[in-house]
Structures are given as structure tokens and as C-alpha cells.
Design a protein around this motif. Structure first.
Motif, short mmCIF file in Angstrom:
data_model
loop_
_atom_site.label_atom_id
_atom_site.label_comp_id
_atom_site.label_asym_id
_atom_site.label_seq_id
_atom_site.Cartn_x
_atom_site.Cartn_y
_atom_site.Cartn_z
N PRO A 195 0.71 -1.31 0.01
CA PRO A 195 -0.09 0.14 0.05
C PRO A 195 0.74 1.36 -0.02
CG PRO A 195 -0.14 -1.02 2.37
CD PRO A 195 0.38 -2.01 1.48
N ASP A 196 1.92 1.15 0.33
CA ASP A 196 3.01 2.50 0.30
C ASP A 196 3.98 2.36 -0.64
OD1 ASP A 196 1.66 3.19 2.72
OD2 ASP A 196 3.35 2.04 4.07
N PHE A 197 3.79 1.83 -1.78
CA PHE A 197 4.61 1.62 -3.01
C PHE A 197 3.67 1.91 -4.45
CE2 PHE A 197 6.63 -0.54 -6.46
CZ PHE A 197 8.10 0.11 -6.60
N ILE A 205 7.56 11.07 1.88
CA ILE A 205 7.45 10.43 0.49
C ILE A 205 8.87 10.54 -0.11
CG2 ILE A 205 6.45 11.04 -1.73
CD1 ILE A 205 4.50 9.97 0.00
N LEU A 206 9.16 9.39 -0.63
CA LEU A 206 10.44 9.36 -1.34
C LEU A 206 10.20 8.96 -2.92
CD1 LEU A 206 13.69 9.23 -1.67
CD2 LEU A 206 13.50 6.71 -1.18
N PHE A 207 10.61 9.64 -3.95
CA PHE A 207 10.63 9.60 -5.18
C PHE A 207 12.03 8.98 -5.64
CE2 PHE A 207 7.26 12.72 -5.09
CZ PHE A 207 6.22 11.99 -6.08
N LEU A 208 11.94 7.72 -6.37
CA LEU A 208 12.94 7.06 -6.97
C LEU A 208 12.91 7.40 -8.52
CD1 LEU A 208 13.49 3.96 -4.84
CD2 LEU A 208 14.95 5.90 -4.71
N LEU A 209 13.56 8.10 -9.11
CA LEU A 209 13.60 8.30 -10.58
C LEU A 209 14.73 7.47 -10.95
CD1 LEU A 209 12.22 10.71 -9.14
CD2 LEU A 209 12.13 11.71 -11.47
N SER A 225 1.29 7.16 4.99
CA SER A 225 1.88 5.81 5.07
C SER A 225 0.72 4.95 5.78
CB SER A 225 3.00 5.69 5.87
OG SER A 225 3.45 4.31 5.95
N HIS A 226 0.39 3.76 5.21
CA HIS A 226 -0.31 2.73 5.99
C HIS A 226 0.38 2.12 7.07
CE1 HIS A 226 -2.86 3.63 2.21
NE2 HIS A 226 -3.81 2.84 2.82
N ARG A 227 1.78 2.05 6.95
CA ARG A 227 2.46 1.22 7.93
C ARG A 227 3.41 2.13 8.62
NH1 ARG A 227 0.71 -3.63 8.25
NH2 ARG A 227 2.75 -4.49 8.70
N GLY A 228 3.05 3.46 8.67
CA GLY A 228 4.01 4.12 9.58
C GLY A 228 5.32 4.46 9.16
N GLY A 229 5.82 4.21 7.90
CA GLY A 229 7.04 4.51 7.35
C GLY A 229 6.89 5.48 6.10
N LEU A 230 7.99 5.09 4.97
CA LEU A 230 8.04 5.89 3.88
C LEU A 230 6.83 5.66 3.15
CD1 LEU A 230 11.74 5.83 3.00
CD2 LEU A 230 10.04 7.70 3.40
N CYS A 231 6.36 6.49 2.12
CA CYS A 231 5.93 6.02 0.91
C CYS A 231 6.69 6.31 -0.37
CB CYS A 231 4.49 6.90 0.70
SG CYS A 231 3.13 6.54 2.10
N ILE A 232 6.84 5.27 -1.33
CA ILE A 232 7.85 5.49 -2.33
C ILE A 232 7.32 5.44 -3.61
CG2 ILE A 232 9.85 4.29 -3.21
CD1 ILE A 232 10.52 3.21 -0.51
N VAL A 233 7.38 6.07 -4.65
CA VAL A 233 7.08 6.34 -5.98
C VAL A 233 8.23 6.19 -6.60
CG1 VAL A 233 5.97 7.62 -7.78
CG2 VAL A 233 5.36 7.98 -5.30
#
Length: 339
Positions: free
Chosen positions: A73-75, A151-155, A116-124
Motif C-alpha cells: 500500500p505504500d509503493f 514521501i520518497l521519489f526514486l527516478l 503511510s499505511h505502515r507508519g514508514g515511507l511512501c515510495i514512488v
């Protein structure tokens, strides 16, 4: 092919960023290095709820199971439809898009707003980032200008110069280096690739690109191209254009016009290297012939033709008459040898 064994140093560099992650990381490097696979491994390790001391995801926790199944859910993964399955329509299958569209960016609104659903990062994860069309790039730029918390964006990009400068300036660059030749060769041999050194050279040292080339039937057209280019002044431009146009059509999308142009560019690089007393980089088996050809070409002509081929590389991505396009390229190549 174990991506973490190929890129040990790059993996350690990414892990060193964990204590102070930016809001956006831009993984850059040449095509076929495995940047996307490395980005996925990094995302999995960041989302893992029982991460190992060396930063590897445990592969056993609930988060790892979700990630492996593609429903964490966080990816979120943003990529062109062409990298997935064909899109079904009422008329049947339509040609999938080669771009990342603004609708895909807009669909992130709820994901970015909920947290975040899990209390950590959300990653795109955006792959490849240069596939974003203009509207999508401007839309994601607005998010990067005022990024939400956690929020972390990985490009991922093989051609960062095609990204908006403002997007590049809002990301921390993470260069992904070419793995050592010995390591990459061992990985290819372990993957069952014969003549690994040749394929690795043709790929410019990128092991994943080398494996793709070796297993996708590209040997025939590459050998045809090299043999014809080795003819120099005696090459038949019109005949070669016809043969390669047929190869592109028969491949049903596996071989694209731009790949032919890239191969010609590699041939020109080898000619230039030999002209300057250096060994060939790409076409290892053709070095004696390339050395003979290089002696026939004034250095200034090579420089001008390579610049022309950079423009042709861009033109190859646009709708055009492939036959006429290739004829023009190979007529110009033969002209290098004119007295």
C-alpha cells in the motif's frame, strides 16, 4: 543475474543515504546496468519491517510479501504502458503508450494525500523518468517543489539530459557505475550466455543489456551490419537499408530503428578510437578491419558524421519512412571514404 552482486559499491552508497534520505533520488547510468532492478531492491529494503544489518530486505515479513506480490500500500510504480501488458479496449488491443502520462501522475493524488499505511515511507518509483511527457513532467515537478512528508521519489534514467533541468535540480543524483568487466562476464556466463565477452563489449559493459541482446536474436542483424559497414567504400547502402528495414519489420517490435542507429554510432566510436591509436571498445572481433578503414577516413569527417548521427538518433524515434531514412544514413557512411 544477482543485481546486488553486480553493484556492491552502488548498493553500499544507497544504504549510506538511509539516515538522511532526500525527497527524491535520481539513479542515473547507461542503459542496461540494472538501475531499475537496483531501485526496486532499495525500495524493498526501505519498506521492509525486519531489514537485515547489511540493508537487504528480509523477504519474510508482511511488507516484503506485499511488495513481492505487487500490492504494497505504500509503493507506487510509474512506467509506460508499453513496459506492461497491452491495454484492452472495445475494439480489442491497442498499441500501448511509450510515455508516462499526466493521468498517471494525477492518480497519485490520493496516495500522496493519505500518508503511510505502515507508519514508514511512501515510495514512488518512476522508470524511466525520461519517458514522462511534457505535461507529466510539469505535474511531477509541482509535487517535487513542495513534497509531502515521508514521501520518497526514486527516478531512474538512462538519459537524464532529457529531463527538465528543474526536475534534475530537485533530486539528489545517485550515479550507477558500470560493474567490473570480470564480475559482469562471470554473471553472464552463469546466466548461460555464450560468447559473453563479445556481448558485454557490444553493450558497452552493461550486463543486463548484454543478456537482452544475446537472448533476443540480435546477433544476426548486428553481424549483418558489421559485415556491410566493414566494406567501407564498397558498401551497398541501398541493399543494406533494405535488409535492415526487413529485420526491423520481421522483429515485430523487438528491434527498433534507434537500435540500428546506436549500433552505427558504436561503429563510429571504434573508428575514432582506432584513429587515435586505441583499441576498439564495441566491435572487438572487427578490430583489424576497423583499423584499415580508419586509415582511409580524415578525422574531421568522422567528427562531423558522428554529430550528424546524434541528430539521426533523435529522428529515429519519430514516424518516418524507415527505408529512406536508412538509405540516407548508409549513403552518408559510404561518403566518408570518398576521395
Amino acid at each position: 543475474m544477482n543485481i546486488l552482486e553486480l553493484h556492491k559499491e552502488n548498493w553500499l552508497s544507497l544504504q549510506a543515504r538511509r539516515p538522511r534520505l532526500p525527497h527524491a533520488l535520481l539513479l542515473i547510468g547507461q542503459k542496461g546496468l540494472g538501475k531499475y532492478a537496483l531501485a526496486r531492491e532499495f525500495a524493498a529494503s526501505l519498506l521492509c519491517e525486519n531489514v537485515a544489518p547489511d540493508g537487504h530486505a528480509c523477504g519474510q515479513c508482511m511488507a516484503c510479501n506485499w511488495f513481492a506480490q505487487g500490492n504494497h500500500p505504500d509503493f507506487r510504480l510509474l512506467q509506460p504502458d508499453a513496459l506492461g501488458e497491452d491495454v484492452e479496449t472495445e475494439e480489442g488491443k491497442k498499441k500501448p503508450s511509450q510515455q508516462i502520462t499526466i493521468d498517471q501522475i494525477r492518480n497519485l493524488d490520493e496516495f500522496l494525500g493519505v500518508g503511510s499505511h505502515r507508519g514508514g515511507l511512501c515510495i514512488v518509483l518512476v522508470n524511466p523518468a525520461e519517458a514522462m511527457n511534457r505535461n507529466a513532467a510539469n505535474s511531477i515537478l509541482k509535487i517535487l517543489e513542495e513534497p509531502p512528508a515521508s514521501i520518497l521519489f526514486l527516478l531512474v534514467s538512462s538519459e537524464p539530459s532529457r529531463l527538465l533541468p528543474t526536475i534534475r535540480s530537485r533530486c539528489q543524483a545517485a550515479p550507477i557505475s558500470v560493474p567490473p568487466t570480470e564480475v559482469a562476464t562471470r554473471a553472464l556466463v552463469a546466466a548461460g550466455i555464450s560468447d559473453a565477452e563479445r556481448w558485454l563489449a557490444l553493450s558497452g559493459g552493461s550486463p543486463r543489456f548484454a543478456r537482452e541482446m544475446a537472448t533476443s536474436g540480435q546477433g544476426a542483424w548486428l553481424e549483418l551490419l558489421a559485415n556491410r559497414l566493414a566494406g567501407g567504400r564498397g558498401a551497398d547502402p541501398l541493399g543494406l537499408a533494405g535488409e535492415l528495414e526487413k529485420a526491423v519489420k520481421d522483429s515485430k517490435g523487438r528491434l527498433q530503428l534507434k537500435q540500428v542507429i546506436e549500433a552505427v554510432q558504436k561503429w563510429l566510436v571504434d573508428l575514432t578510437l582506432v584513429k587515435n591509436g586505441l583499441p576498439t571498445r564495441y566491435f572487438l572481433g572487427q578490430q583489424p578491419k576497423i583499423t584499415m578503414l580508419a586509415d582511409m577516413i580524415p578525422a574531421v569527417r568522422l567528427i562531423h558524421f558522428y554529430r550528424t548521427m546524434n541528430q539521426r538518433r533523435q529522428e529515429a524515434e519519430q514516424p518516418l519512412n524507415a527505408r529512406l531514412f536508412l538509405e540516407g544514413v548508409f549513403l552518408d557512411y559510404r561518403a566518408l571514404f570518398s576521395r
